[in-house]
Design a protein around this motif. Structure first.
Motif, PDB file in Angstrom:
ATOM      1  N   GLU A   1      -0.805   6.952 -53.391  1.00 20.73           N
ATOM      2  CA  GLU A   1       0.523   7.125 -53.965  1.00 20.73           C
ATOM      3  C   GLU A   1       1.573   6.424 -53.110  1.00 20.73           C
TER       4      GLU A   1
ATOM      5  N   PHE B   1       4.382   7.581 -52.046  1.00 20.89           N
ATOM      6  CA  PHE B   1       5.042   8.340 -50.986  1.00 20.89           C
ATOM      7  C   PHE B   1       4.217   8.387 -49.701  1.00 20.89           C
TER       8      PHE B   1
ATOM      9  N   ARG C   1       4.132   6.337 -44.121  1.00 20.32           N
ATOM     10  CA  ARG C   1       3.676   5.396 -43.097  1.00 20.32           C
ATOM     11  C   ARG C   1       4.847   4.552 -42.598  1.00 20.32           C
ATOM     12  N   ALA C   2       5.757   4.198 -43.522  1.00 20.91           N
ATOM     13  CA  ALA C   2       6.911   3.385 -43.127  1.00 20.91           C
ATOM     14  C   ALA C   2       7.862   4.158 -42.219  1.00 20.91           C
ATOM     15  N   LYS C   3       7.787   5.493 -42.274  1.00 21.42           N
ATOM     16  CA  LYS C   3       8.591   6.317 -41.367  1.00 21.42           C
ATOM     17  C   LYS C   3       8.042   6.300 -39.959  1.00 21.42           C
ATOM     18  N   GLY C   4       6.799   5.890 -39.828  1.00 18.03           N
ATOM     19  CA  GLY C   4       6.174   5.871 -38.521  1.00 18.03           C
ATOM     20  C   GLY C   4       5.074   6.903 -38.357  1.00 18.03           C
ATOM     21  N   LEU C   5       4.660   7.551 -39.437  1.00 19.17           N
ATOM     22  CA  LEU C   5       3.541   8.489 -39.315  1.00 19.17           C
ATOM     23  C   LEU C   5       2.226   7.715 -39.194  1.00 19.17           C
ATOM     24  N   THR C   6       1.318   8.243 -38.399  1.00 24.08           N
ATOM     25  CA  THR C   6      -0.009   7.634 -38.334  1.00 24.08           C
ATOM     26  C   THR C   6      -0.764   8.004 -39.614  1.00 24.08           C
ATOM     27  N   PRO C   7      -1.831   7.263 -39.934  1.00 19.81           N
ATOM     28  CA  PRO C   7      -2.595   7.605 -41.143  1.00 19.81           C
ATOM     29  C   PRO C   7      -3.014   9.077 -41.162  1.00 19.81           C
TER      30      PRO C   7
ATOM     31  N   ARG D   1       0.187  15.861 -43.390  1.00 24.43           N
ATOM     32  CA  ARG D   1       1.503  16.396 -43.744  1.00 24.43           C
ATOM     33  C   ARG D   1       1.869  16.140 -45.195  1.00 24.43           C
ATOM     34  N   HIS D   2       1.410  15.018 -45.750  1.00 18.61           N
ATOM     35  CA  HIS D   2       1.886  14.670 -47.084  1.00 18.61           C
ATOM     36  C   HIS D   2       0.794  14.716 -48.154  1.00 18.61           C
TER      37      HIS D   2
ATOM     38  N   ARG E   1       2.822   5.622 -48.607  1.00 23.37           N
ATOM     39  CA  ARG E   1       3.322   4.400 -47.999  1.00 23.37           C
ATOM     40  C   ARG E   1       4.684   4.653 -47.347  1.00 23.37           C
ATOM     41  N   THR E   2       5.524   5.428 -48.043  1.00 21.02           N
ATOM     42  CA  THR E   2       6.819   5.788 -47.463  1.00 21.02           C
ATOM     43  C   THR E   2       6.611   6.520 -46.142  1.00 21.02           C
TER      44      THR E   2
ATOM     45  N   ASN F   1      -0.508  17.899 -51.677  1.00 22.45           N
ATOM     46  CA  ASN F   1      -0.492  17.326 -53.020  1.00 22.45           C
ATOM     47  C   ASN F   1      -1.876  17.302 -53.644  1.00 22.45           C
TER      48      ASN F   1
ATOM     49  N   ARG G   1       8.029   1.711 -36.596  1.00 23.54           N
ATOM     50  CA  ARG G   1       8.347   1.996 -37.991  1.00 23.54           C
ATOM     51  C   ARG G   1       9.220   3.236 -38.084  1.00 23.54           C
TER      52      ARG G   1
ATOM     53  N   GLN H   1      -1.514  11.647 -39.621  1.00 19.21           N
ATOM     54  CA  GLN H   1      -0.349  12.507 -39.886  1.00 19.21           C
ATOM     55  C   GLN H   1       0.042  12.462 -41.357  1.00 19.21           C
TER      56      GLN H   1
ATOM     57  N   ALA I   1       8.503   7.312 -54.611  1.00 23.69           N
ATOM     58  CA  ALA I   1       8.511   7.023 -53.173  1.00 23.69           C
ATOM     59  C   ALA I   1       8.710   8.273 -52.323  1.00 23.69           C
TER      60      ALA I   1
ATOM     61  N   CYS J   1       3.591   2.411 -35.098  1.00 19.42           N
ATOM     62  CA  CYS J   1       4.076   3.711 -35.567  1.00 19.42           C
ATOM     63  C   CYS J   1       5.369   4.081 -34.859  1.00 19.42           C
TER      64      CYS J   1
END
Lengths: 533, 315
Positions: free
Chosen positions: B210, B212, B217-223, B229-230, B214-215, B234, A82, B225, A96, A79
């Motif tokens: 969805e 986003f 998570r790719a930013k570095g958020l933990t599952p 947050r996301h 995955r996006t 939704n 990334r 978070q 996305a 984390c």
């Protein structure tokens, strides 16, 4: 020393091996492309670097970023990496981004997550980053939401999120596959620029060899989870070693042998066709406003002609197609097929002359019907549909004609691959010997080798069945080989209409010229070989 | 946002007008004579005439509709035929029981369902998920009147923490009132919470698949978070729809629970007035409930817009 080193990476999901001993490396400032057809494991390789793998995945081997082992690193460590050291850009910009969060907040989130900057500092940095990717805050406020941006702009936001902290490695998974050619060219330029400016390594996944040859310094060709060939782009294209690479290249550059045609009587006449869509009402009692999707389009398709219709998304080509099929009414103008008026209430006999093959080979069949029932569906348009033995004969004939076996008639659709399904779709259109077939992006969802086969099939059927067709596509190289005449559509109007070769070599309209210029092209292997030898 | 709210408000007004017309037509005009219906088949002719006079049935239909609607706008719902008291007063008394009960039950069900649904979704397929889903299955299956009787048995008769039924009124203080409503609210909330938790879970699971997420998570958020947050916001849209439906139901549909706990609520009022053929009360209470449902939908619409910026800017 390489920035990213993948060594002997093997991955299996629930016991099924997906990747086998994949090794590759990316140096700082280098663009490396992984290419291959669907199922080759190229995306999985990218996601394994991020360690964002589906559940039930077993991995073996090693993935090192600057000497640090990533494979099976604790998720907490990943984390921290990334978004900070590795950024990622995805294929589908429309989904996305979080639809409920402003673009500014989404870019700021990356920054706030990995640094101790205040919200104000993060906002500033987000503004700079968005400006760097071509969305200056004066024009594109940070408070905008994703739905207020186009696909290309959204992809820029995704890129901004990925590069906000200047990661050392950027991974781009089919970053332009969902975009139009002109937008694709801009995004590819942007990625190249960023690599140069930041000295990032870029690992790019793409199925499109033309894009690869344009972007990458080195190429990794994958098939069935294995690397079959790798090398510097130019050298590799100049001297392809592996048969698969050669086949892939040949399929991408595939030219079909279209029989000569002698246009005869007019089959389809579109005259000043206008199609308006009502916009959603903004006021309860305000008069409706309309979007003009097709604006005064006229053209004639003669028997034996193969016409291409090209244009970017939103240009009105799908709307025009639906009107030609008589699925939607025109507001003004007329469409006549075989001298009869085409409209939603047209007689079944007229419909039987117009058949269509759609884009998605997975979504356009009823999964509970057998192939025989699927392909005989158009029979209900005939006053006296063939029955009994004659019906069986027709099914067998048409299945053989599209390169399948008569026994396939008793199978369900899930037993077939994408390419085979598209053959079934063609069989369905062909079975009642229509005068005119409409191919609506019929090869766009297929891998290049399958695409080449289907294009060959179409050319062959043109010969045997004396076909006339309208071939709608966004892919210029396909249209160039499969049609004799091409119509270029922009904003609901046809801006150019001419013989295909003529239009491609010598476009008259600036828009056509810009389309052709933006489309990535395969390298001329012959020229490359001459230089290297 | 303001334009959106105004437009929703306009559609609320139009819905109300249409609803009032339908109710009026169905009850007053449709089959036969309300007066003879109210008095039964053996009524004397002069009694019938007297009632017609009293109800204003000799006026034209338009006049009757107008006087009914304008009366309601001024808080005059007419006079109950059976009780000889103004309907407005009767309804008001009952509303002070039913409304707090509905809000209480909804608050409880939300408080149970949100954590349960979120927890289950974040542990998909795990032991926590399986046990919560099992529990919600049970919650949906148990009839609430039986559950209400069990609550009375345990907490009122054995433990003596609560009284078994009745409502002392709000005059004796907020606490006493709430205490009397607690058992009924729990009985009402249980099945609603079970449904809501299932909706919350499945909605969250959809969103967690969805792109986003995955996006994120790719930013570095933990599952975790990424979920908070996301995904959560939704996932809220279908949940809000269900909450809106549940509130309308709780307001009017709690008649069995009111019966079990002997609460003087709206549900009982409707039931009694139907069995006594007191059409004036029925008409008014139905109109009131329609108003409540439409109002709740209006609030849910505003909540949608608060959650989803795409709705805000569409106008």
């Amino acid at each position: 020393m390489s920035l990213l080193t993948i060594k002997d990476l093997s991955i299996s999901i629930h016991g099924t091996p997906i990747l086998k001993d994949v090794s590759l490396s990316v140096a700082q400032g280098e663009i490396v492309a992984i290419t291959g057809e669907s199922g080759s494991g190229k995306s999985l390789t990218a996601f394994s670097v991020m360690q964002l793998l589906p559940r039930g995945t077993q991995t073996k081997g090693s993935i090192k970023l600057d000497g640090k082992e990533l494979l099976n690193a604790p998720d907490g460590d990943m984390c921290a990496l990334r978004g900070n050291d590795i950024g990622m850009v995805f294929q589908e910009p429309m989904t996305a981004l979080n639809p409920l969060m402003s673009i500014g907040d989404q870019v700021m989130e990356t920054i706030l997550l990995h640094t101790d900057s205040s919200r104000e500092q993060a906002r500033q940095r987000a503004e700079e980053t968005l400006a760097r990717v071509g969305l200056p805050p004066e024009k594109y406020s940070l408070a905008r939401f994703p739905h207020q941006l186009s696909g290309g702009q959204r992809q820029r936001v995704v890129i901004a999120m990925a590069i906000a902290l200047r990661p050392r490695l950027l991974i781009a998974d089919e970053p332009t596959t969902a975009l139009d050619v002109t937008t694709q060219a801009q995004i590819l330029d942007l990625l190249k620029d960023l690599v140069q400016d930041f000295g990032m390594g870029l690992l790019m996944i793409t199925h499109d060899l033309a894009v690869v040859s344009d972007m990458a310094e080195r190429i990794v060709v994958m098939r069935y989870g294995e690397v079959v060939e790798t090398g510097a782009t130019k050298a590799l294209f100049a001297n392809m070693q592996h048969d698969y690479t050669k086949a892939l290249f040949a399929a991408s550059a595939h030219q079909v042998a279209l029989p000569e045609n002698t246009p005869k009587d007019a089959l389809l006449v579109v005259k000043d066709a206008i199609r308006d869509y009502p916009k959603p009402r903004t006021e309860l009692f305000a008069p409706r406003t309309y979007t003009r999707a097709v604006n005064a389009v006229s053209f004639t398709l003669r028997k034996g002609e193969r016409i291409g219709l090209v244009g970017e998304s939103g240009c009105g080509k799908s709307t025009l197609t639906r009107a030609i099929l008589g699925l939607e009414p025109l507001q003004r103008g007329s469409i006549t097929a075989f001298n009869q008026r085409v409209a939603p209430d047209m007689p079944a006999a007229l419909r039987s002359g117009l058949q269509v093959v759609f884009q998605d080979p997975y979504g356009s069949f009823n999964p509970r019907h057998k192939v025989a029932r699927i392909i005989t569906e158009p029979f209900h348009l005939l006053p006296n549909p063939p029955r009994g033995q004659e019906r069986e004969n027709r099914i067998s004939q048409v299945l053989i004609a599209v390169g399948l076996h008569p026994t396939d008639a008793n199978k369900y659709i899930h037993a077939f691959s994408g390419g085979q399904r598209q053959r079934i779709a063609i069989a369905r259109a062909l079975i009642i010997n229509p005068e005119l077939i409409i191919f609506d992006e019929a090869v766009s969802a297929l891998d290049v080798s399958i695409r080449a086969q289907i294009l060959d099939l179409i050319a062959e059927l043109t010969q045997t069945h004396d076909l006339s067709y309208l071939f709608i596509s966004h892919d210029l190289s396909v249209v160039r080989t499969i049609t004799d005449r091409v119509l270029v559509m922009k904003d609901g109007e046809i801006v150019e209409d001419g013989e295909t070769e003529q239009v491609f070599t010598n476009p008259r309209h600036p828009y056509t010229a810009s389309l052709i210029k933006a489309a990535p092209t395969l390298p001329d292997v012959k020229a490359l070989t001459d230089v290297s030898s | 946002m303001l334009r959106y709210s105004l437009k929703r408000l306009l559609s609320l007004a139009i819905s109300l007008i249409i609803a009032s017309l339908v109710i009026f037509l169905v009850i007053e005009v449709a089959p036969g004579d309300p007066a003879s219906f109210m008095l039964g088949i053996n009524a004397q002719e002069d009694t019938l005439n007297a009632l017609r006079e009293e109800l204003g049935l000799n006026q034209s239909k338009l006049e009757r509709y107008l006087s009914w609607t304008f009366g309601m706008l001024q808080g005059d719902f007419g006079t109950s035929y059976t009780y000889r008291t103004p309907v407005a007063d009767m309804v008001q008394d009952r509303l002070w029981v039913s409304l707090p009960l509905a809000i209480y039950a909804l608050a409880l069900s939300t408080l149970i369902a949100f954590p349960a649904g979120i927890y289950a979704a974040s542990r998909r397929g795990g032991l926590g998920d399986v046990s919560i889903m099992g529990a919600t299955q049970l919650g949906v299956a148990i009839p609430n009147f039986w559950f209400a009787m069990m609550l009375v048995l345990v907490f009122a008769i054995n433990l003596r923490w609560f009284s078994a039924g009745g409502f002392p009124g709000w005059d004796n203080g907020l606490f006493t009132g709430l205490k009397a409503l607690t058992l009924p609210a729990i009985a009402l909330a249980l099945p609603q919470a079970a449904i809501l938790a299932r909706v919350m879970r499945s909605s969250l699971l959809d969103i967690l698949n969805e792109d986003f997420i995955r996006t994120a998570r790719a930013k570095g958020l933990t599952p975790r978070q990424a979920l908070w947050r996301h995904a959560l916001r939704n996932a809220l849209i279908p949940v809000l729809t269900i909450i809106g439906l549940q509130f309308s139901f709780l307001l009017a549909g709690s008649i069995i629970i009111e019966q079990v706990f002997y609460l003087p609520g709206l549900g009982r009022l409707v039931f009694q007035s139907i069995s006594q053929r007191d059409l004036i009360v029925v008409e008014s209470v139905v109109m009131l409930l329609v108003f409540a449902v439409i109002l709740v939908n209006f609030i849910v619409d505003l909540a949608y817009a608060w959650v989803d910026p795409r709705l805000r800017s569409r106008t």
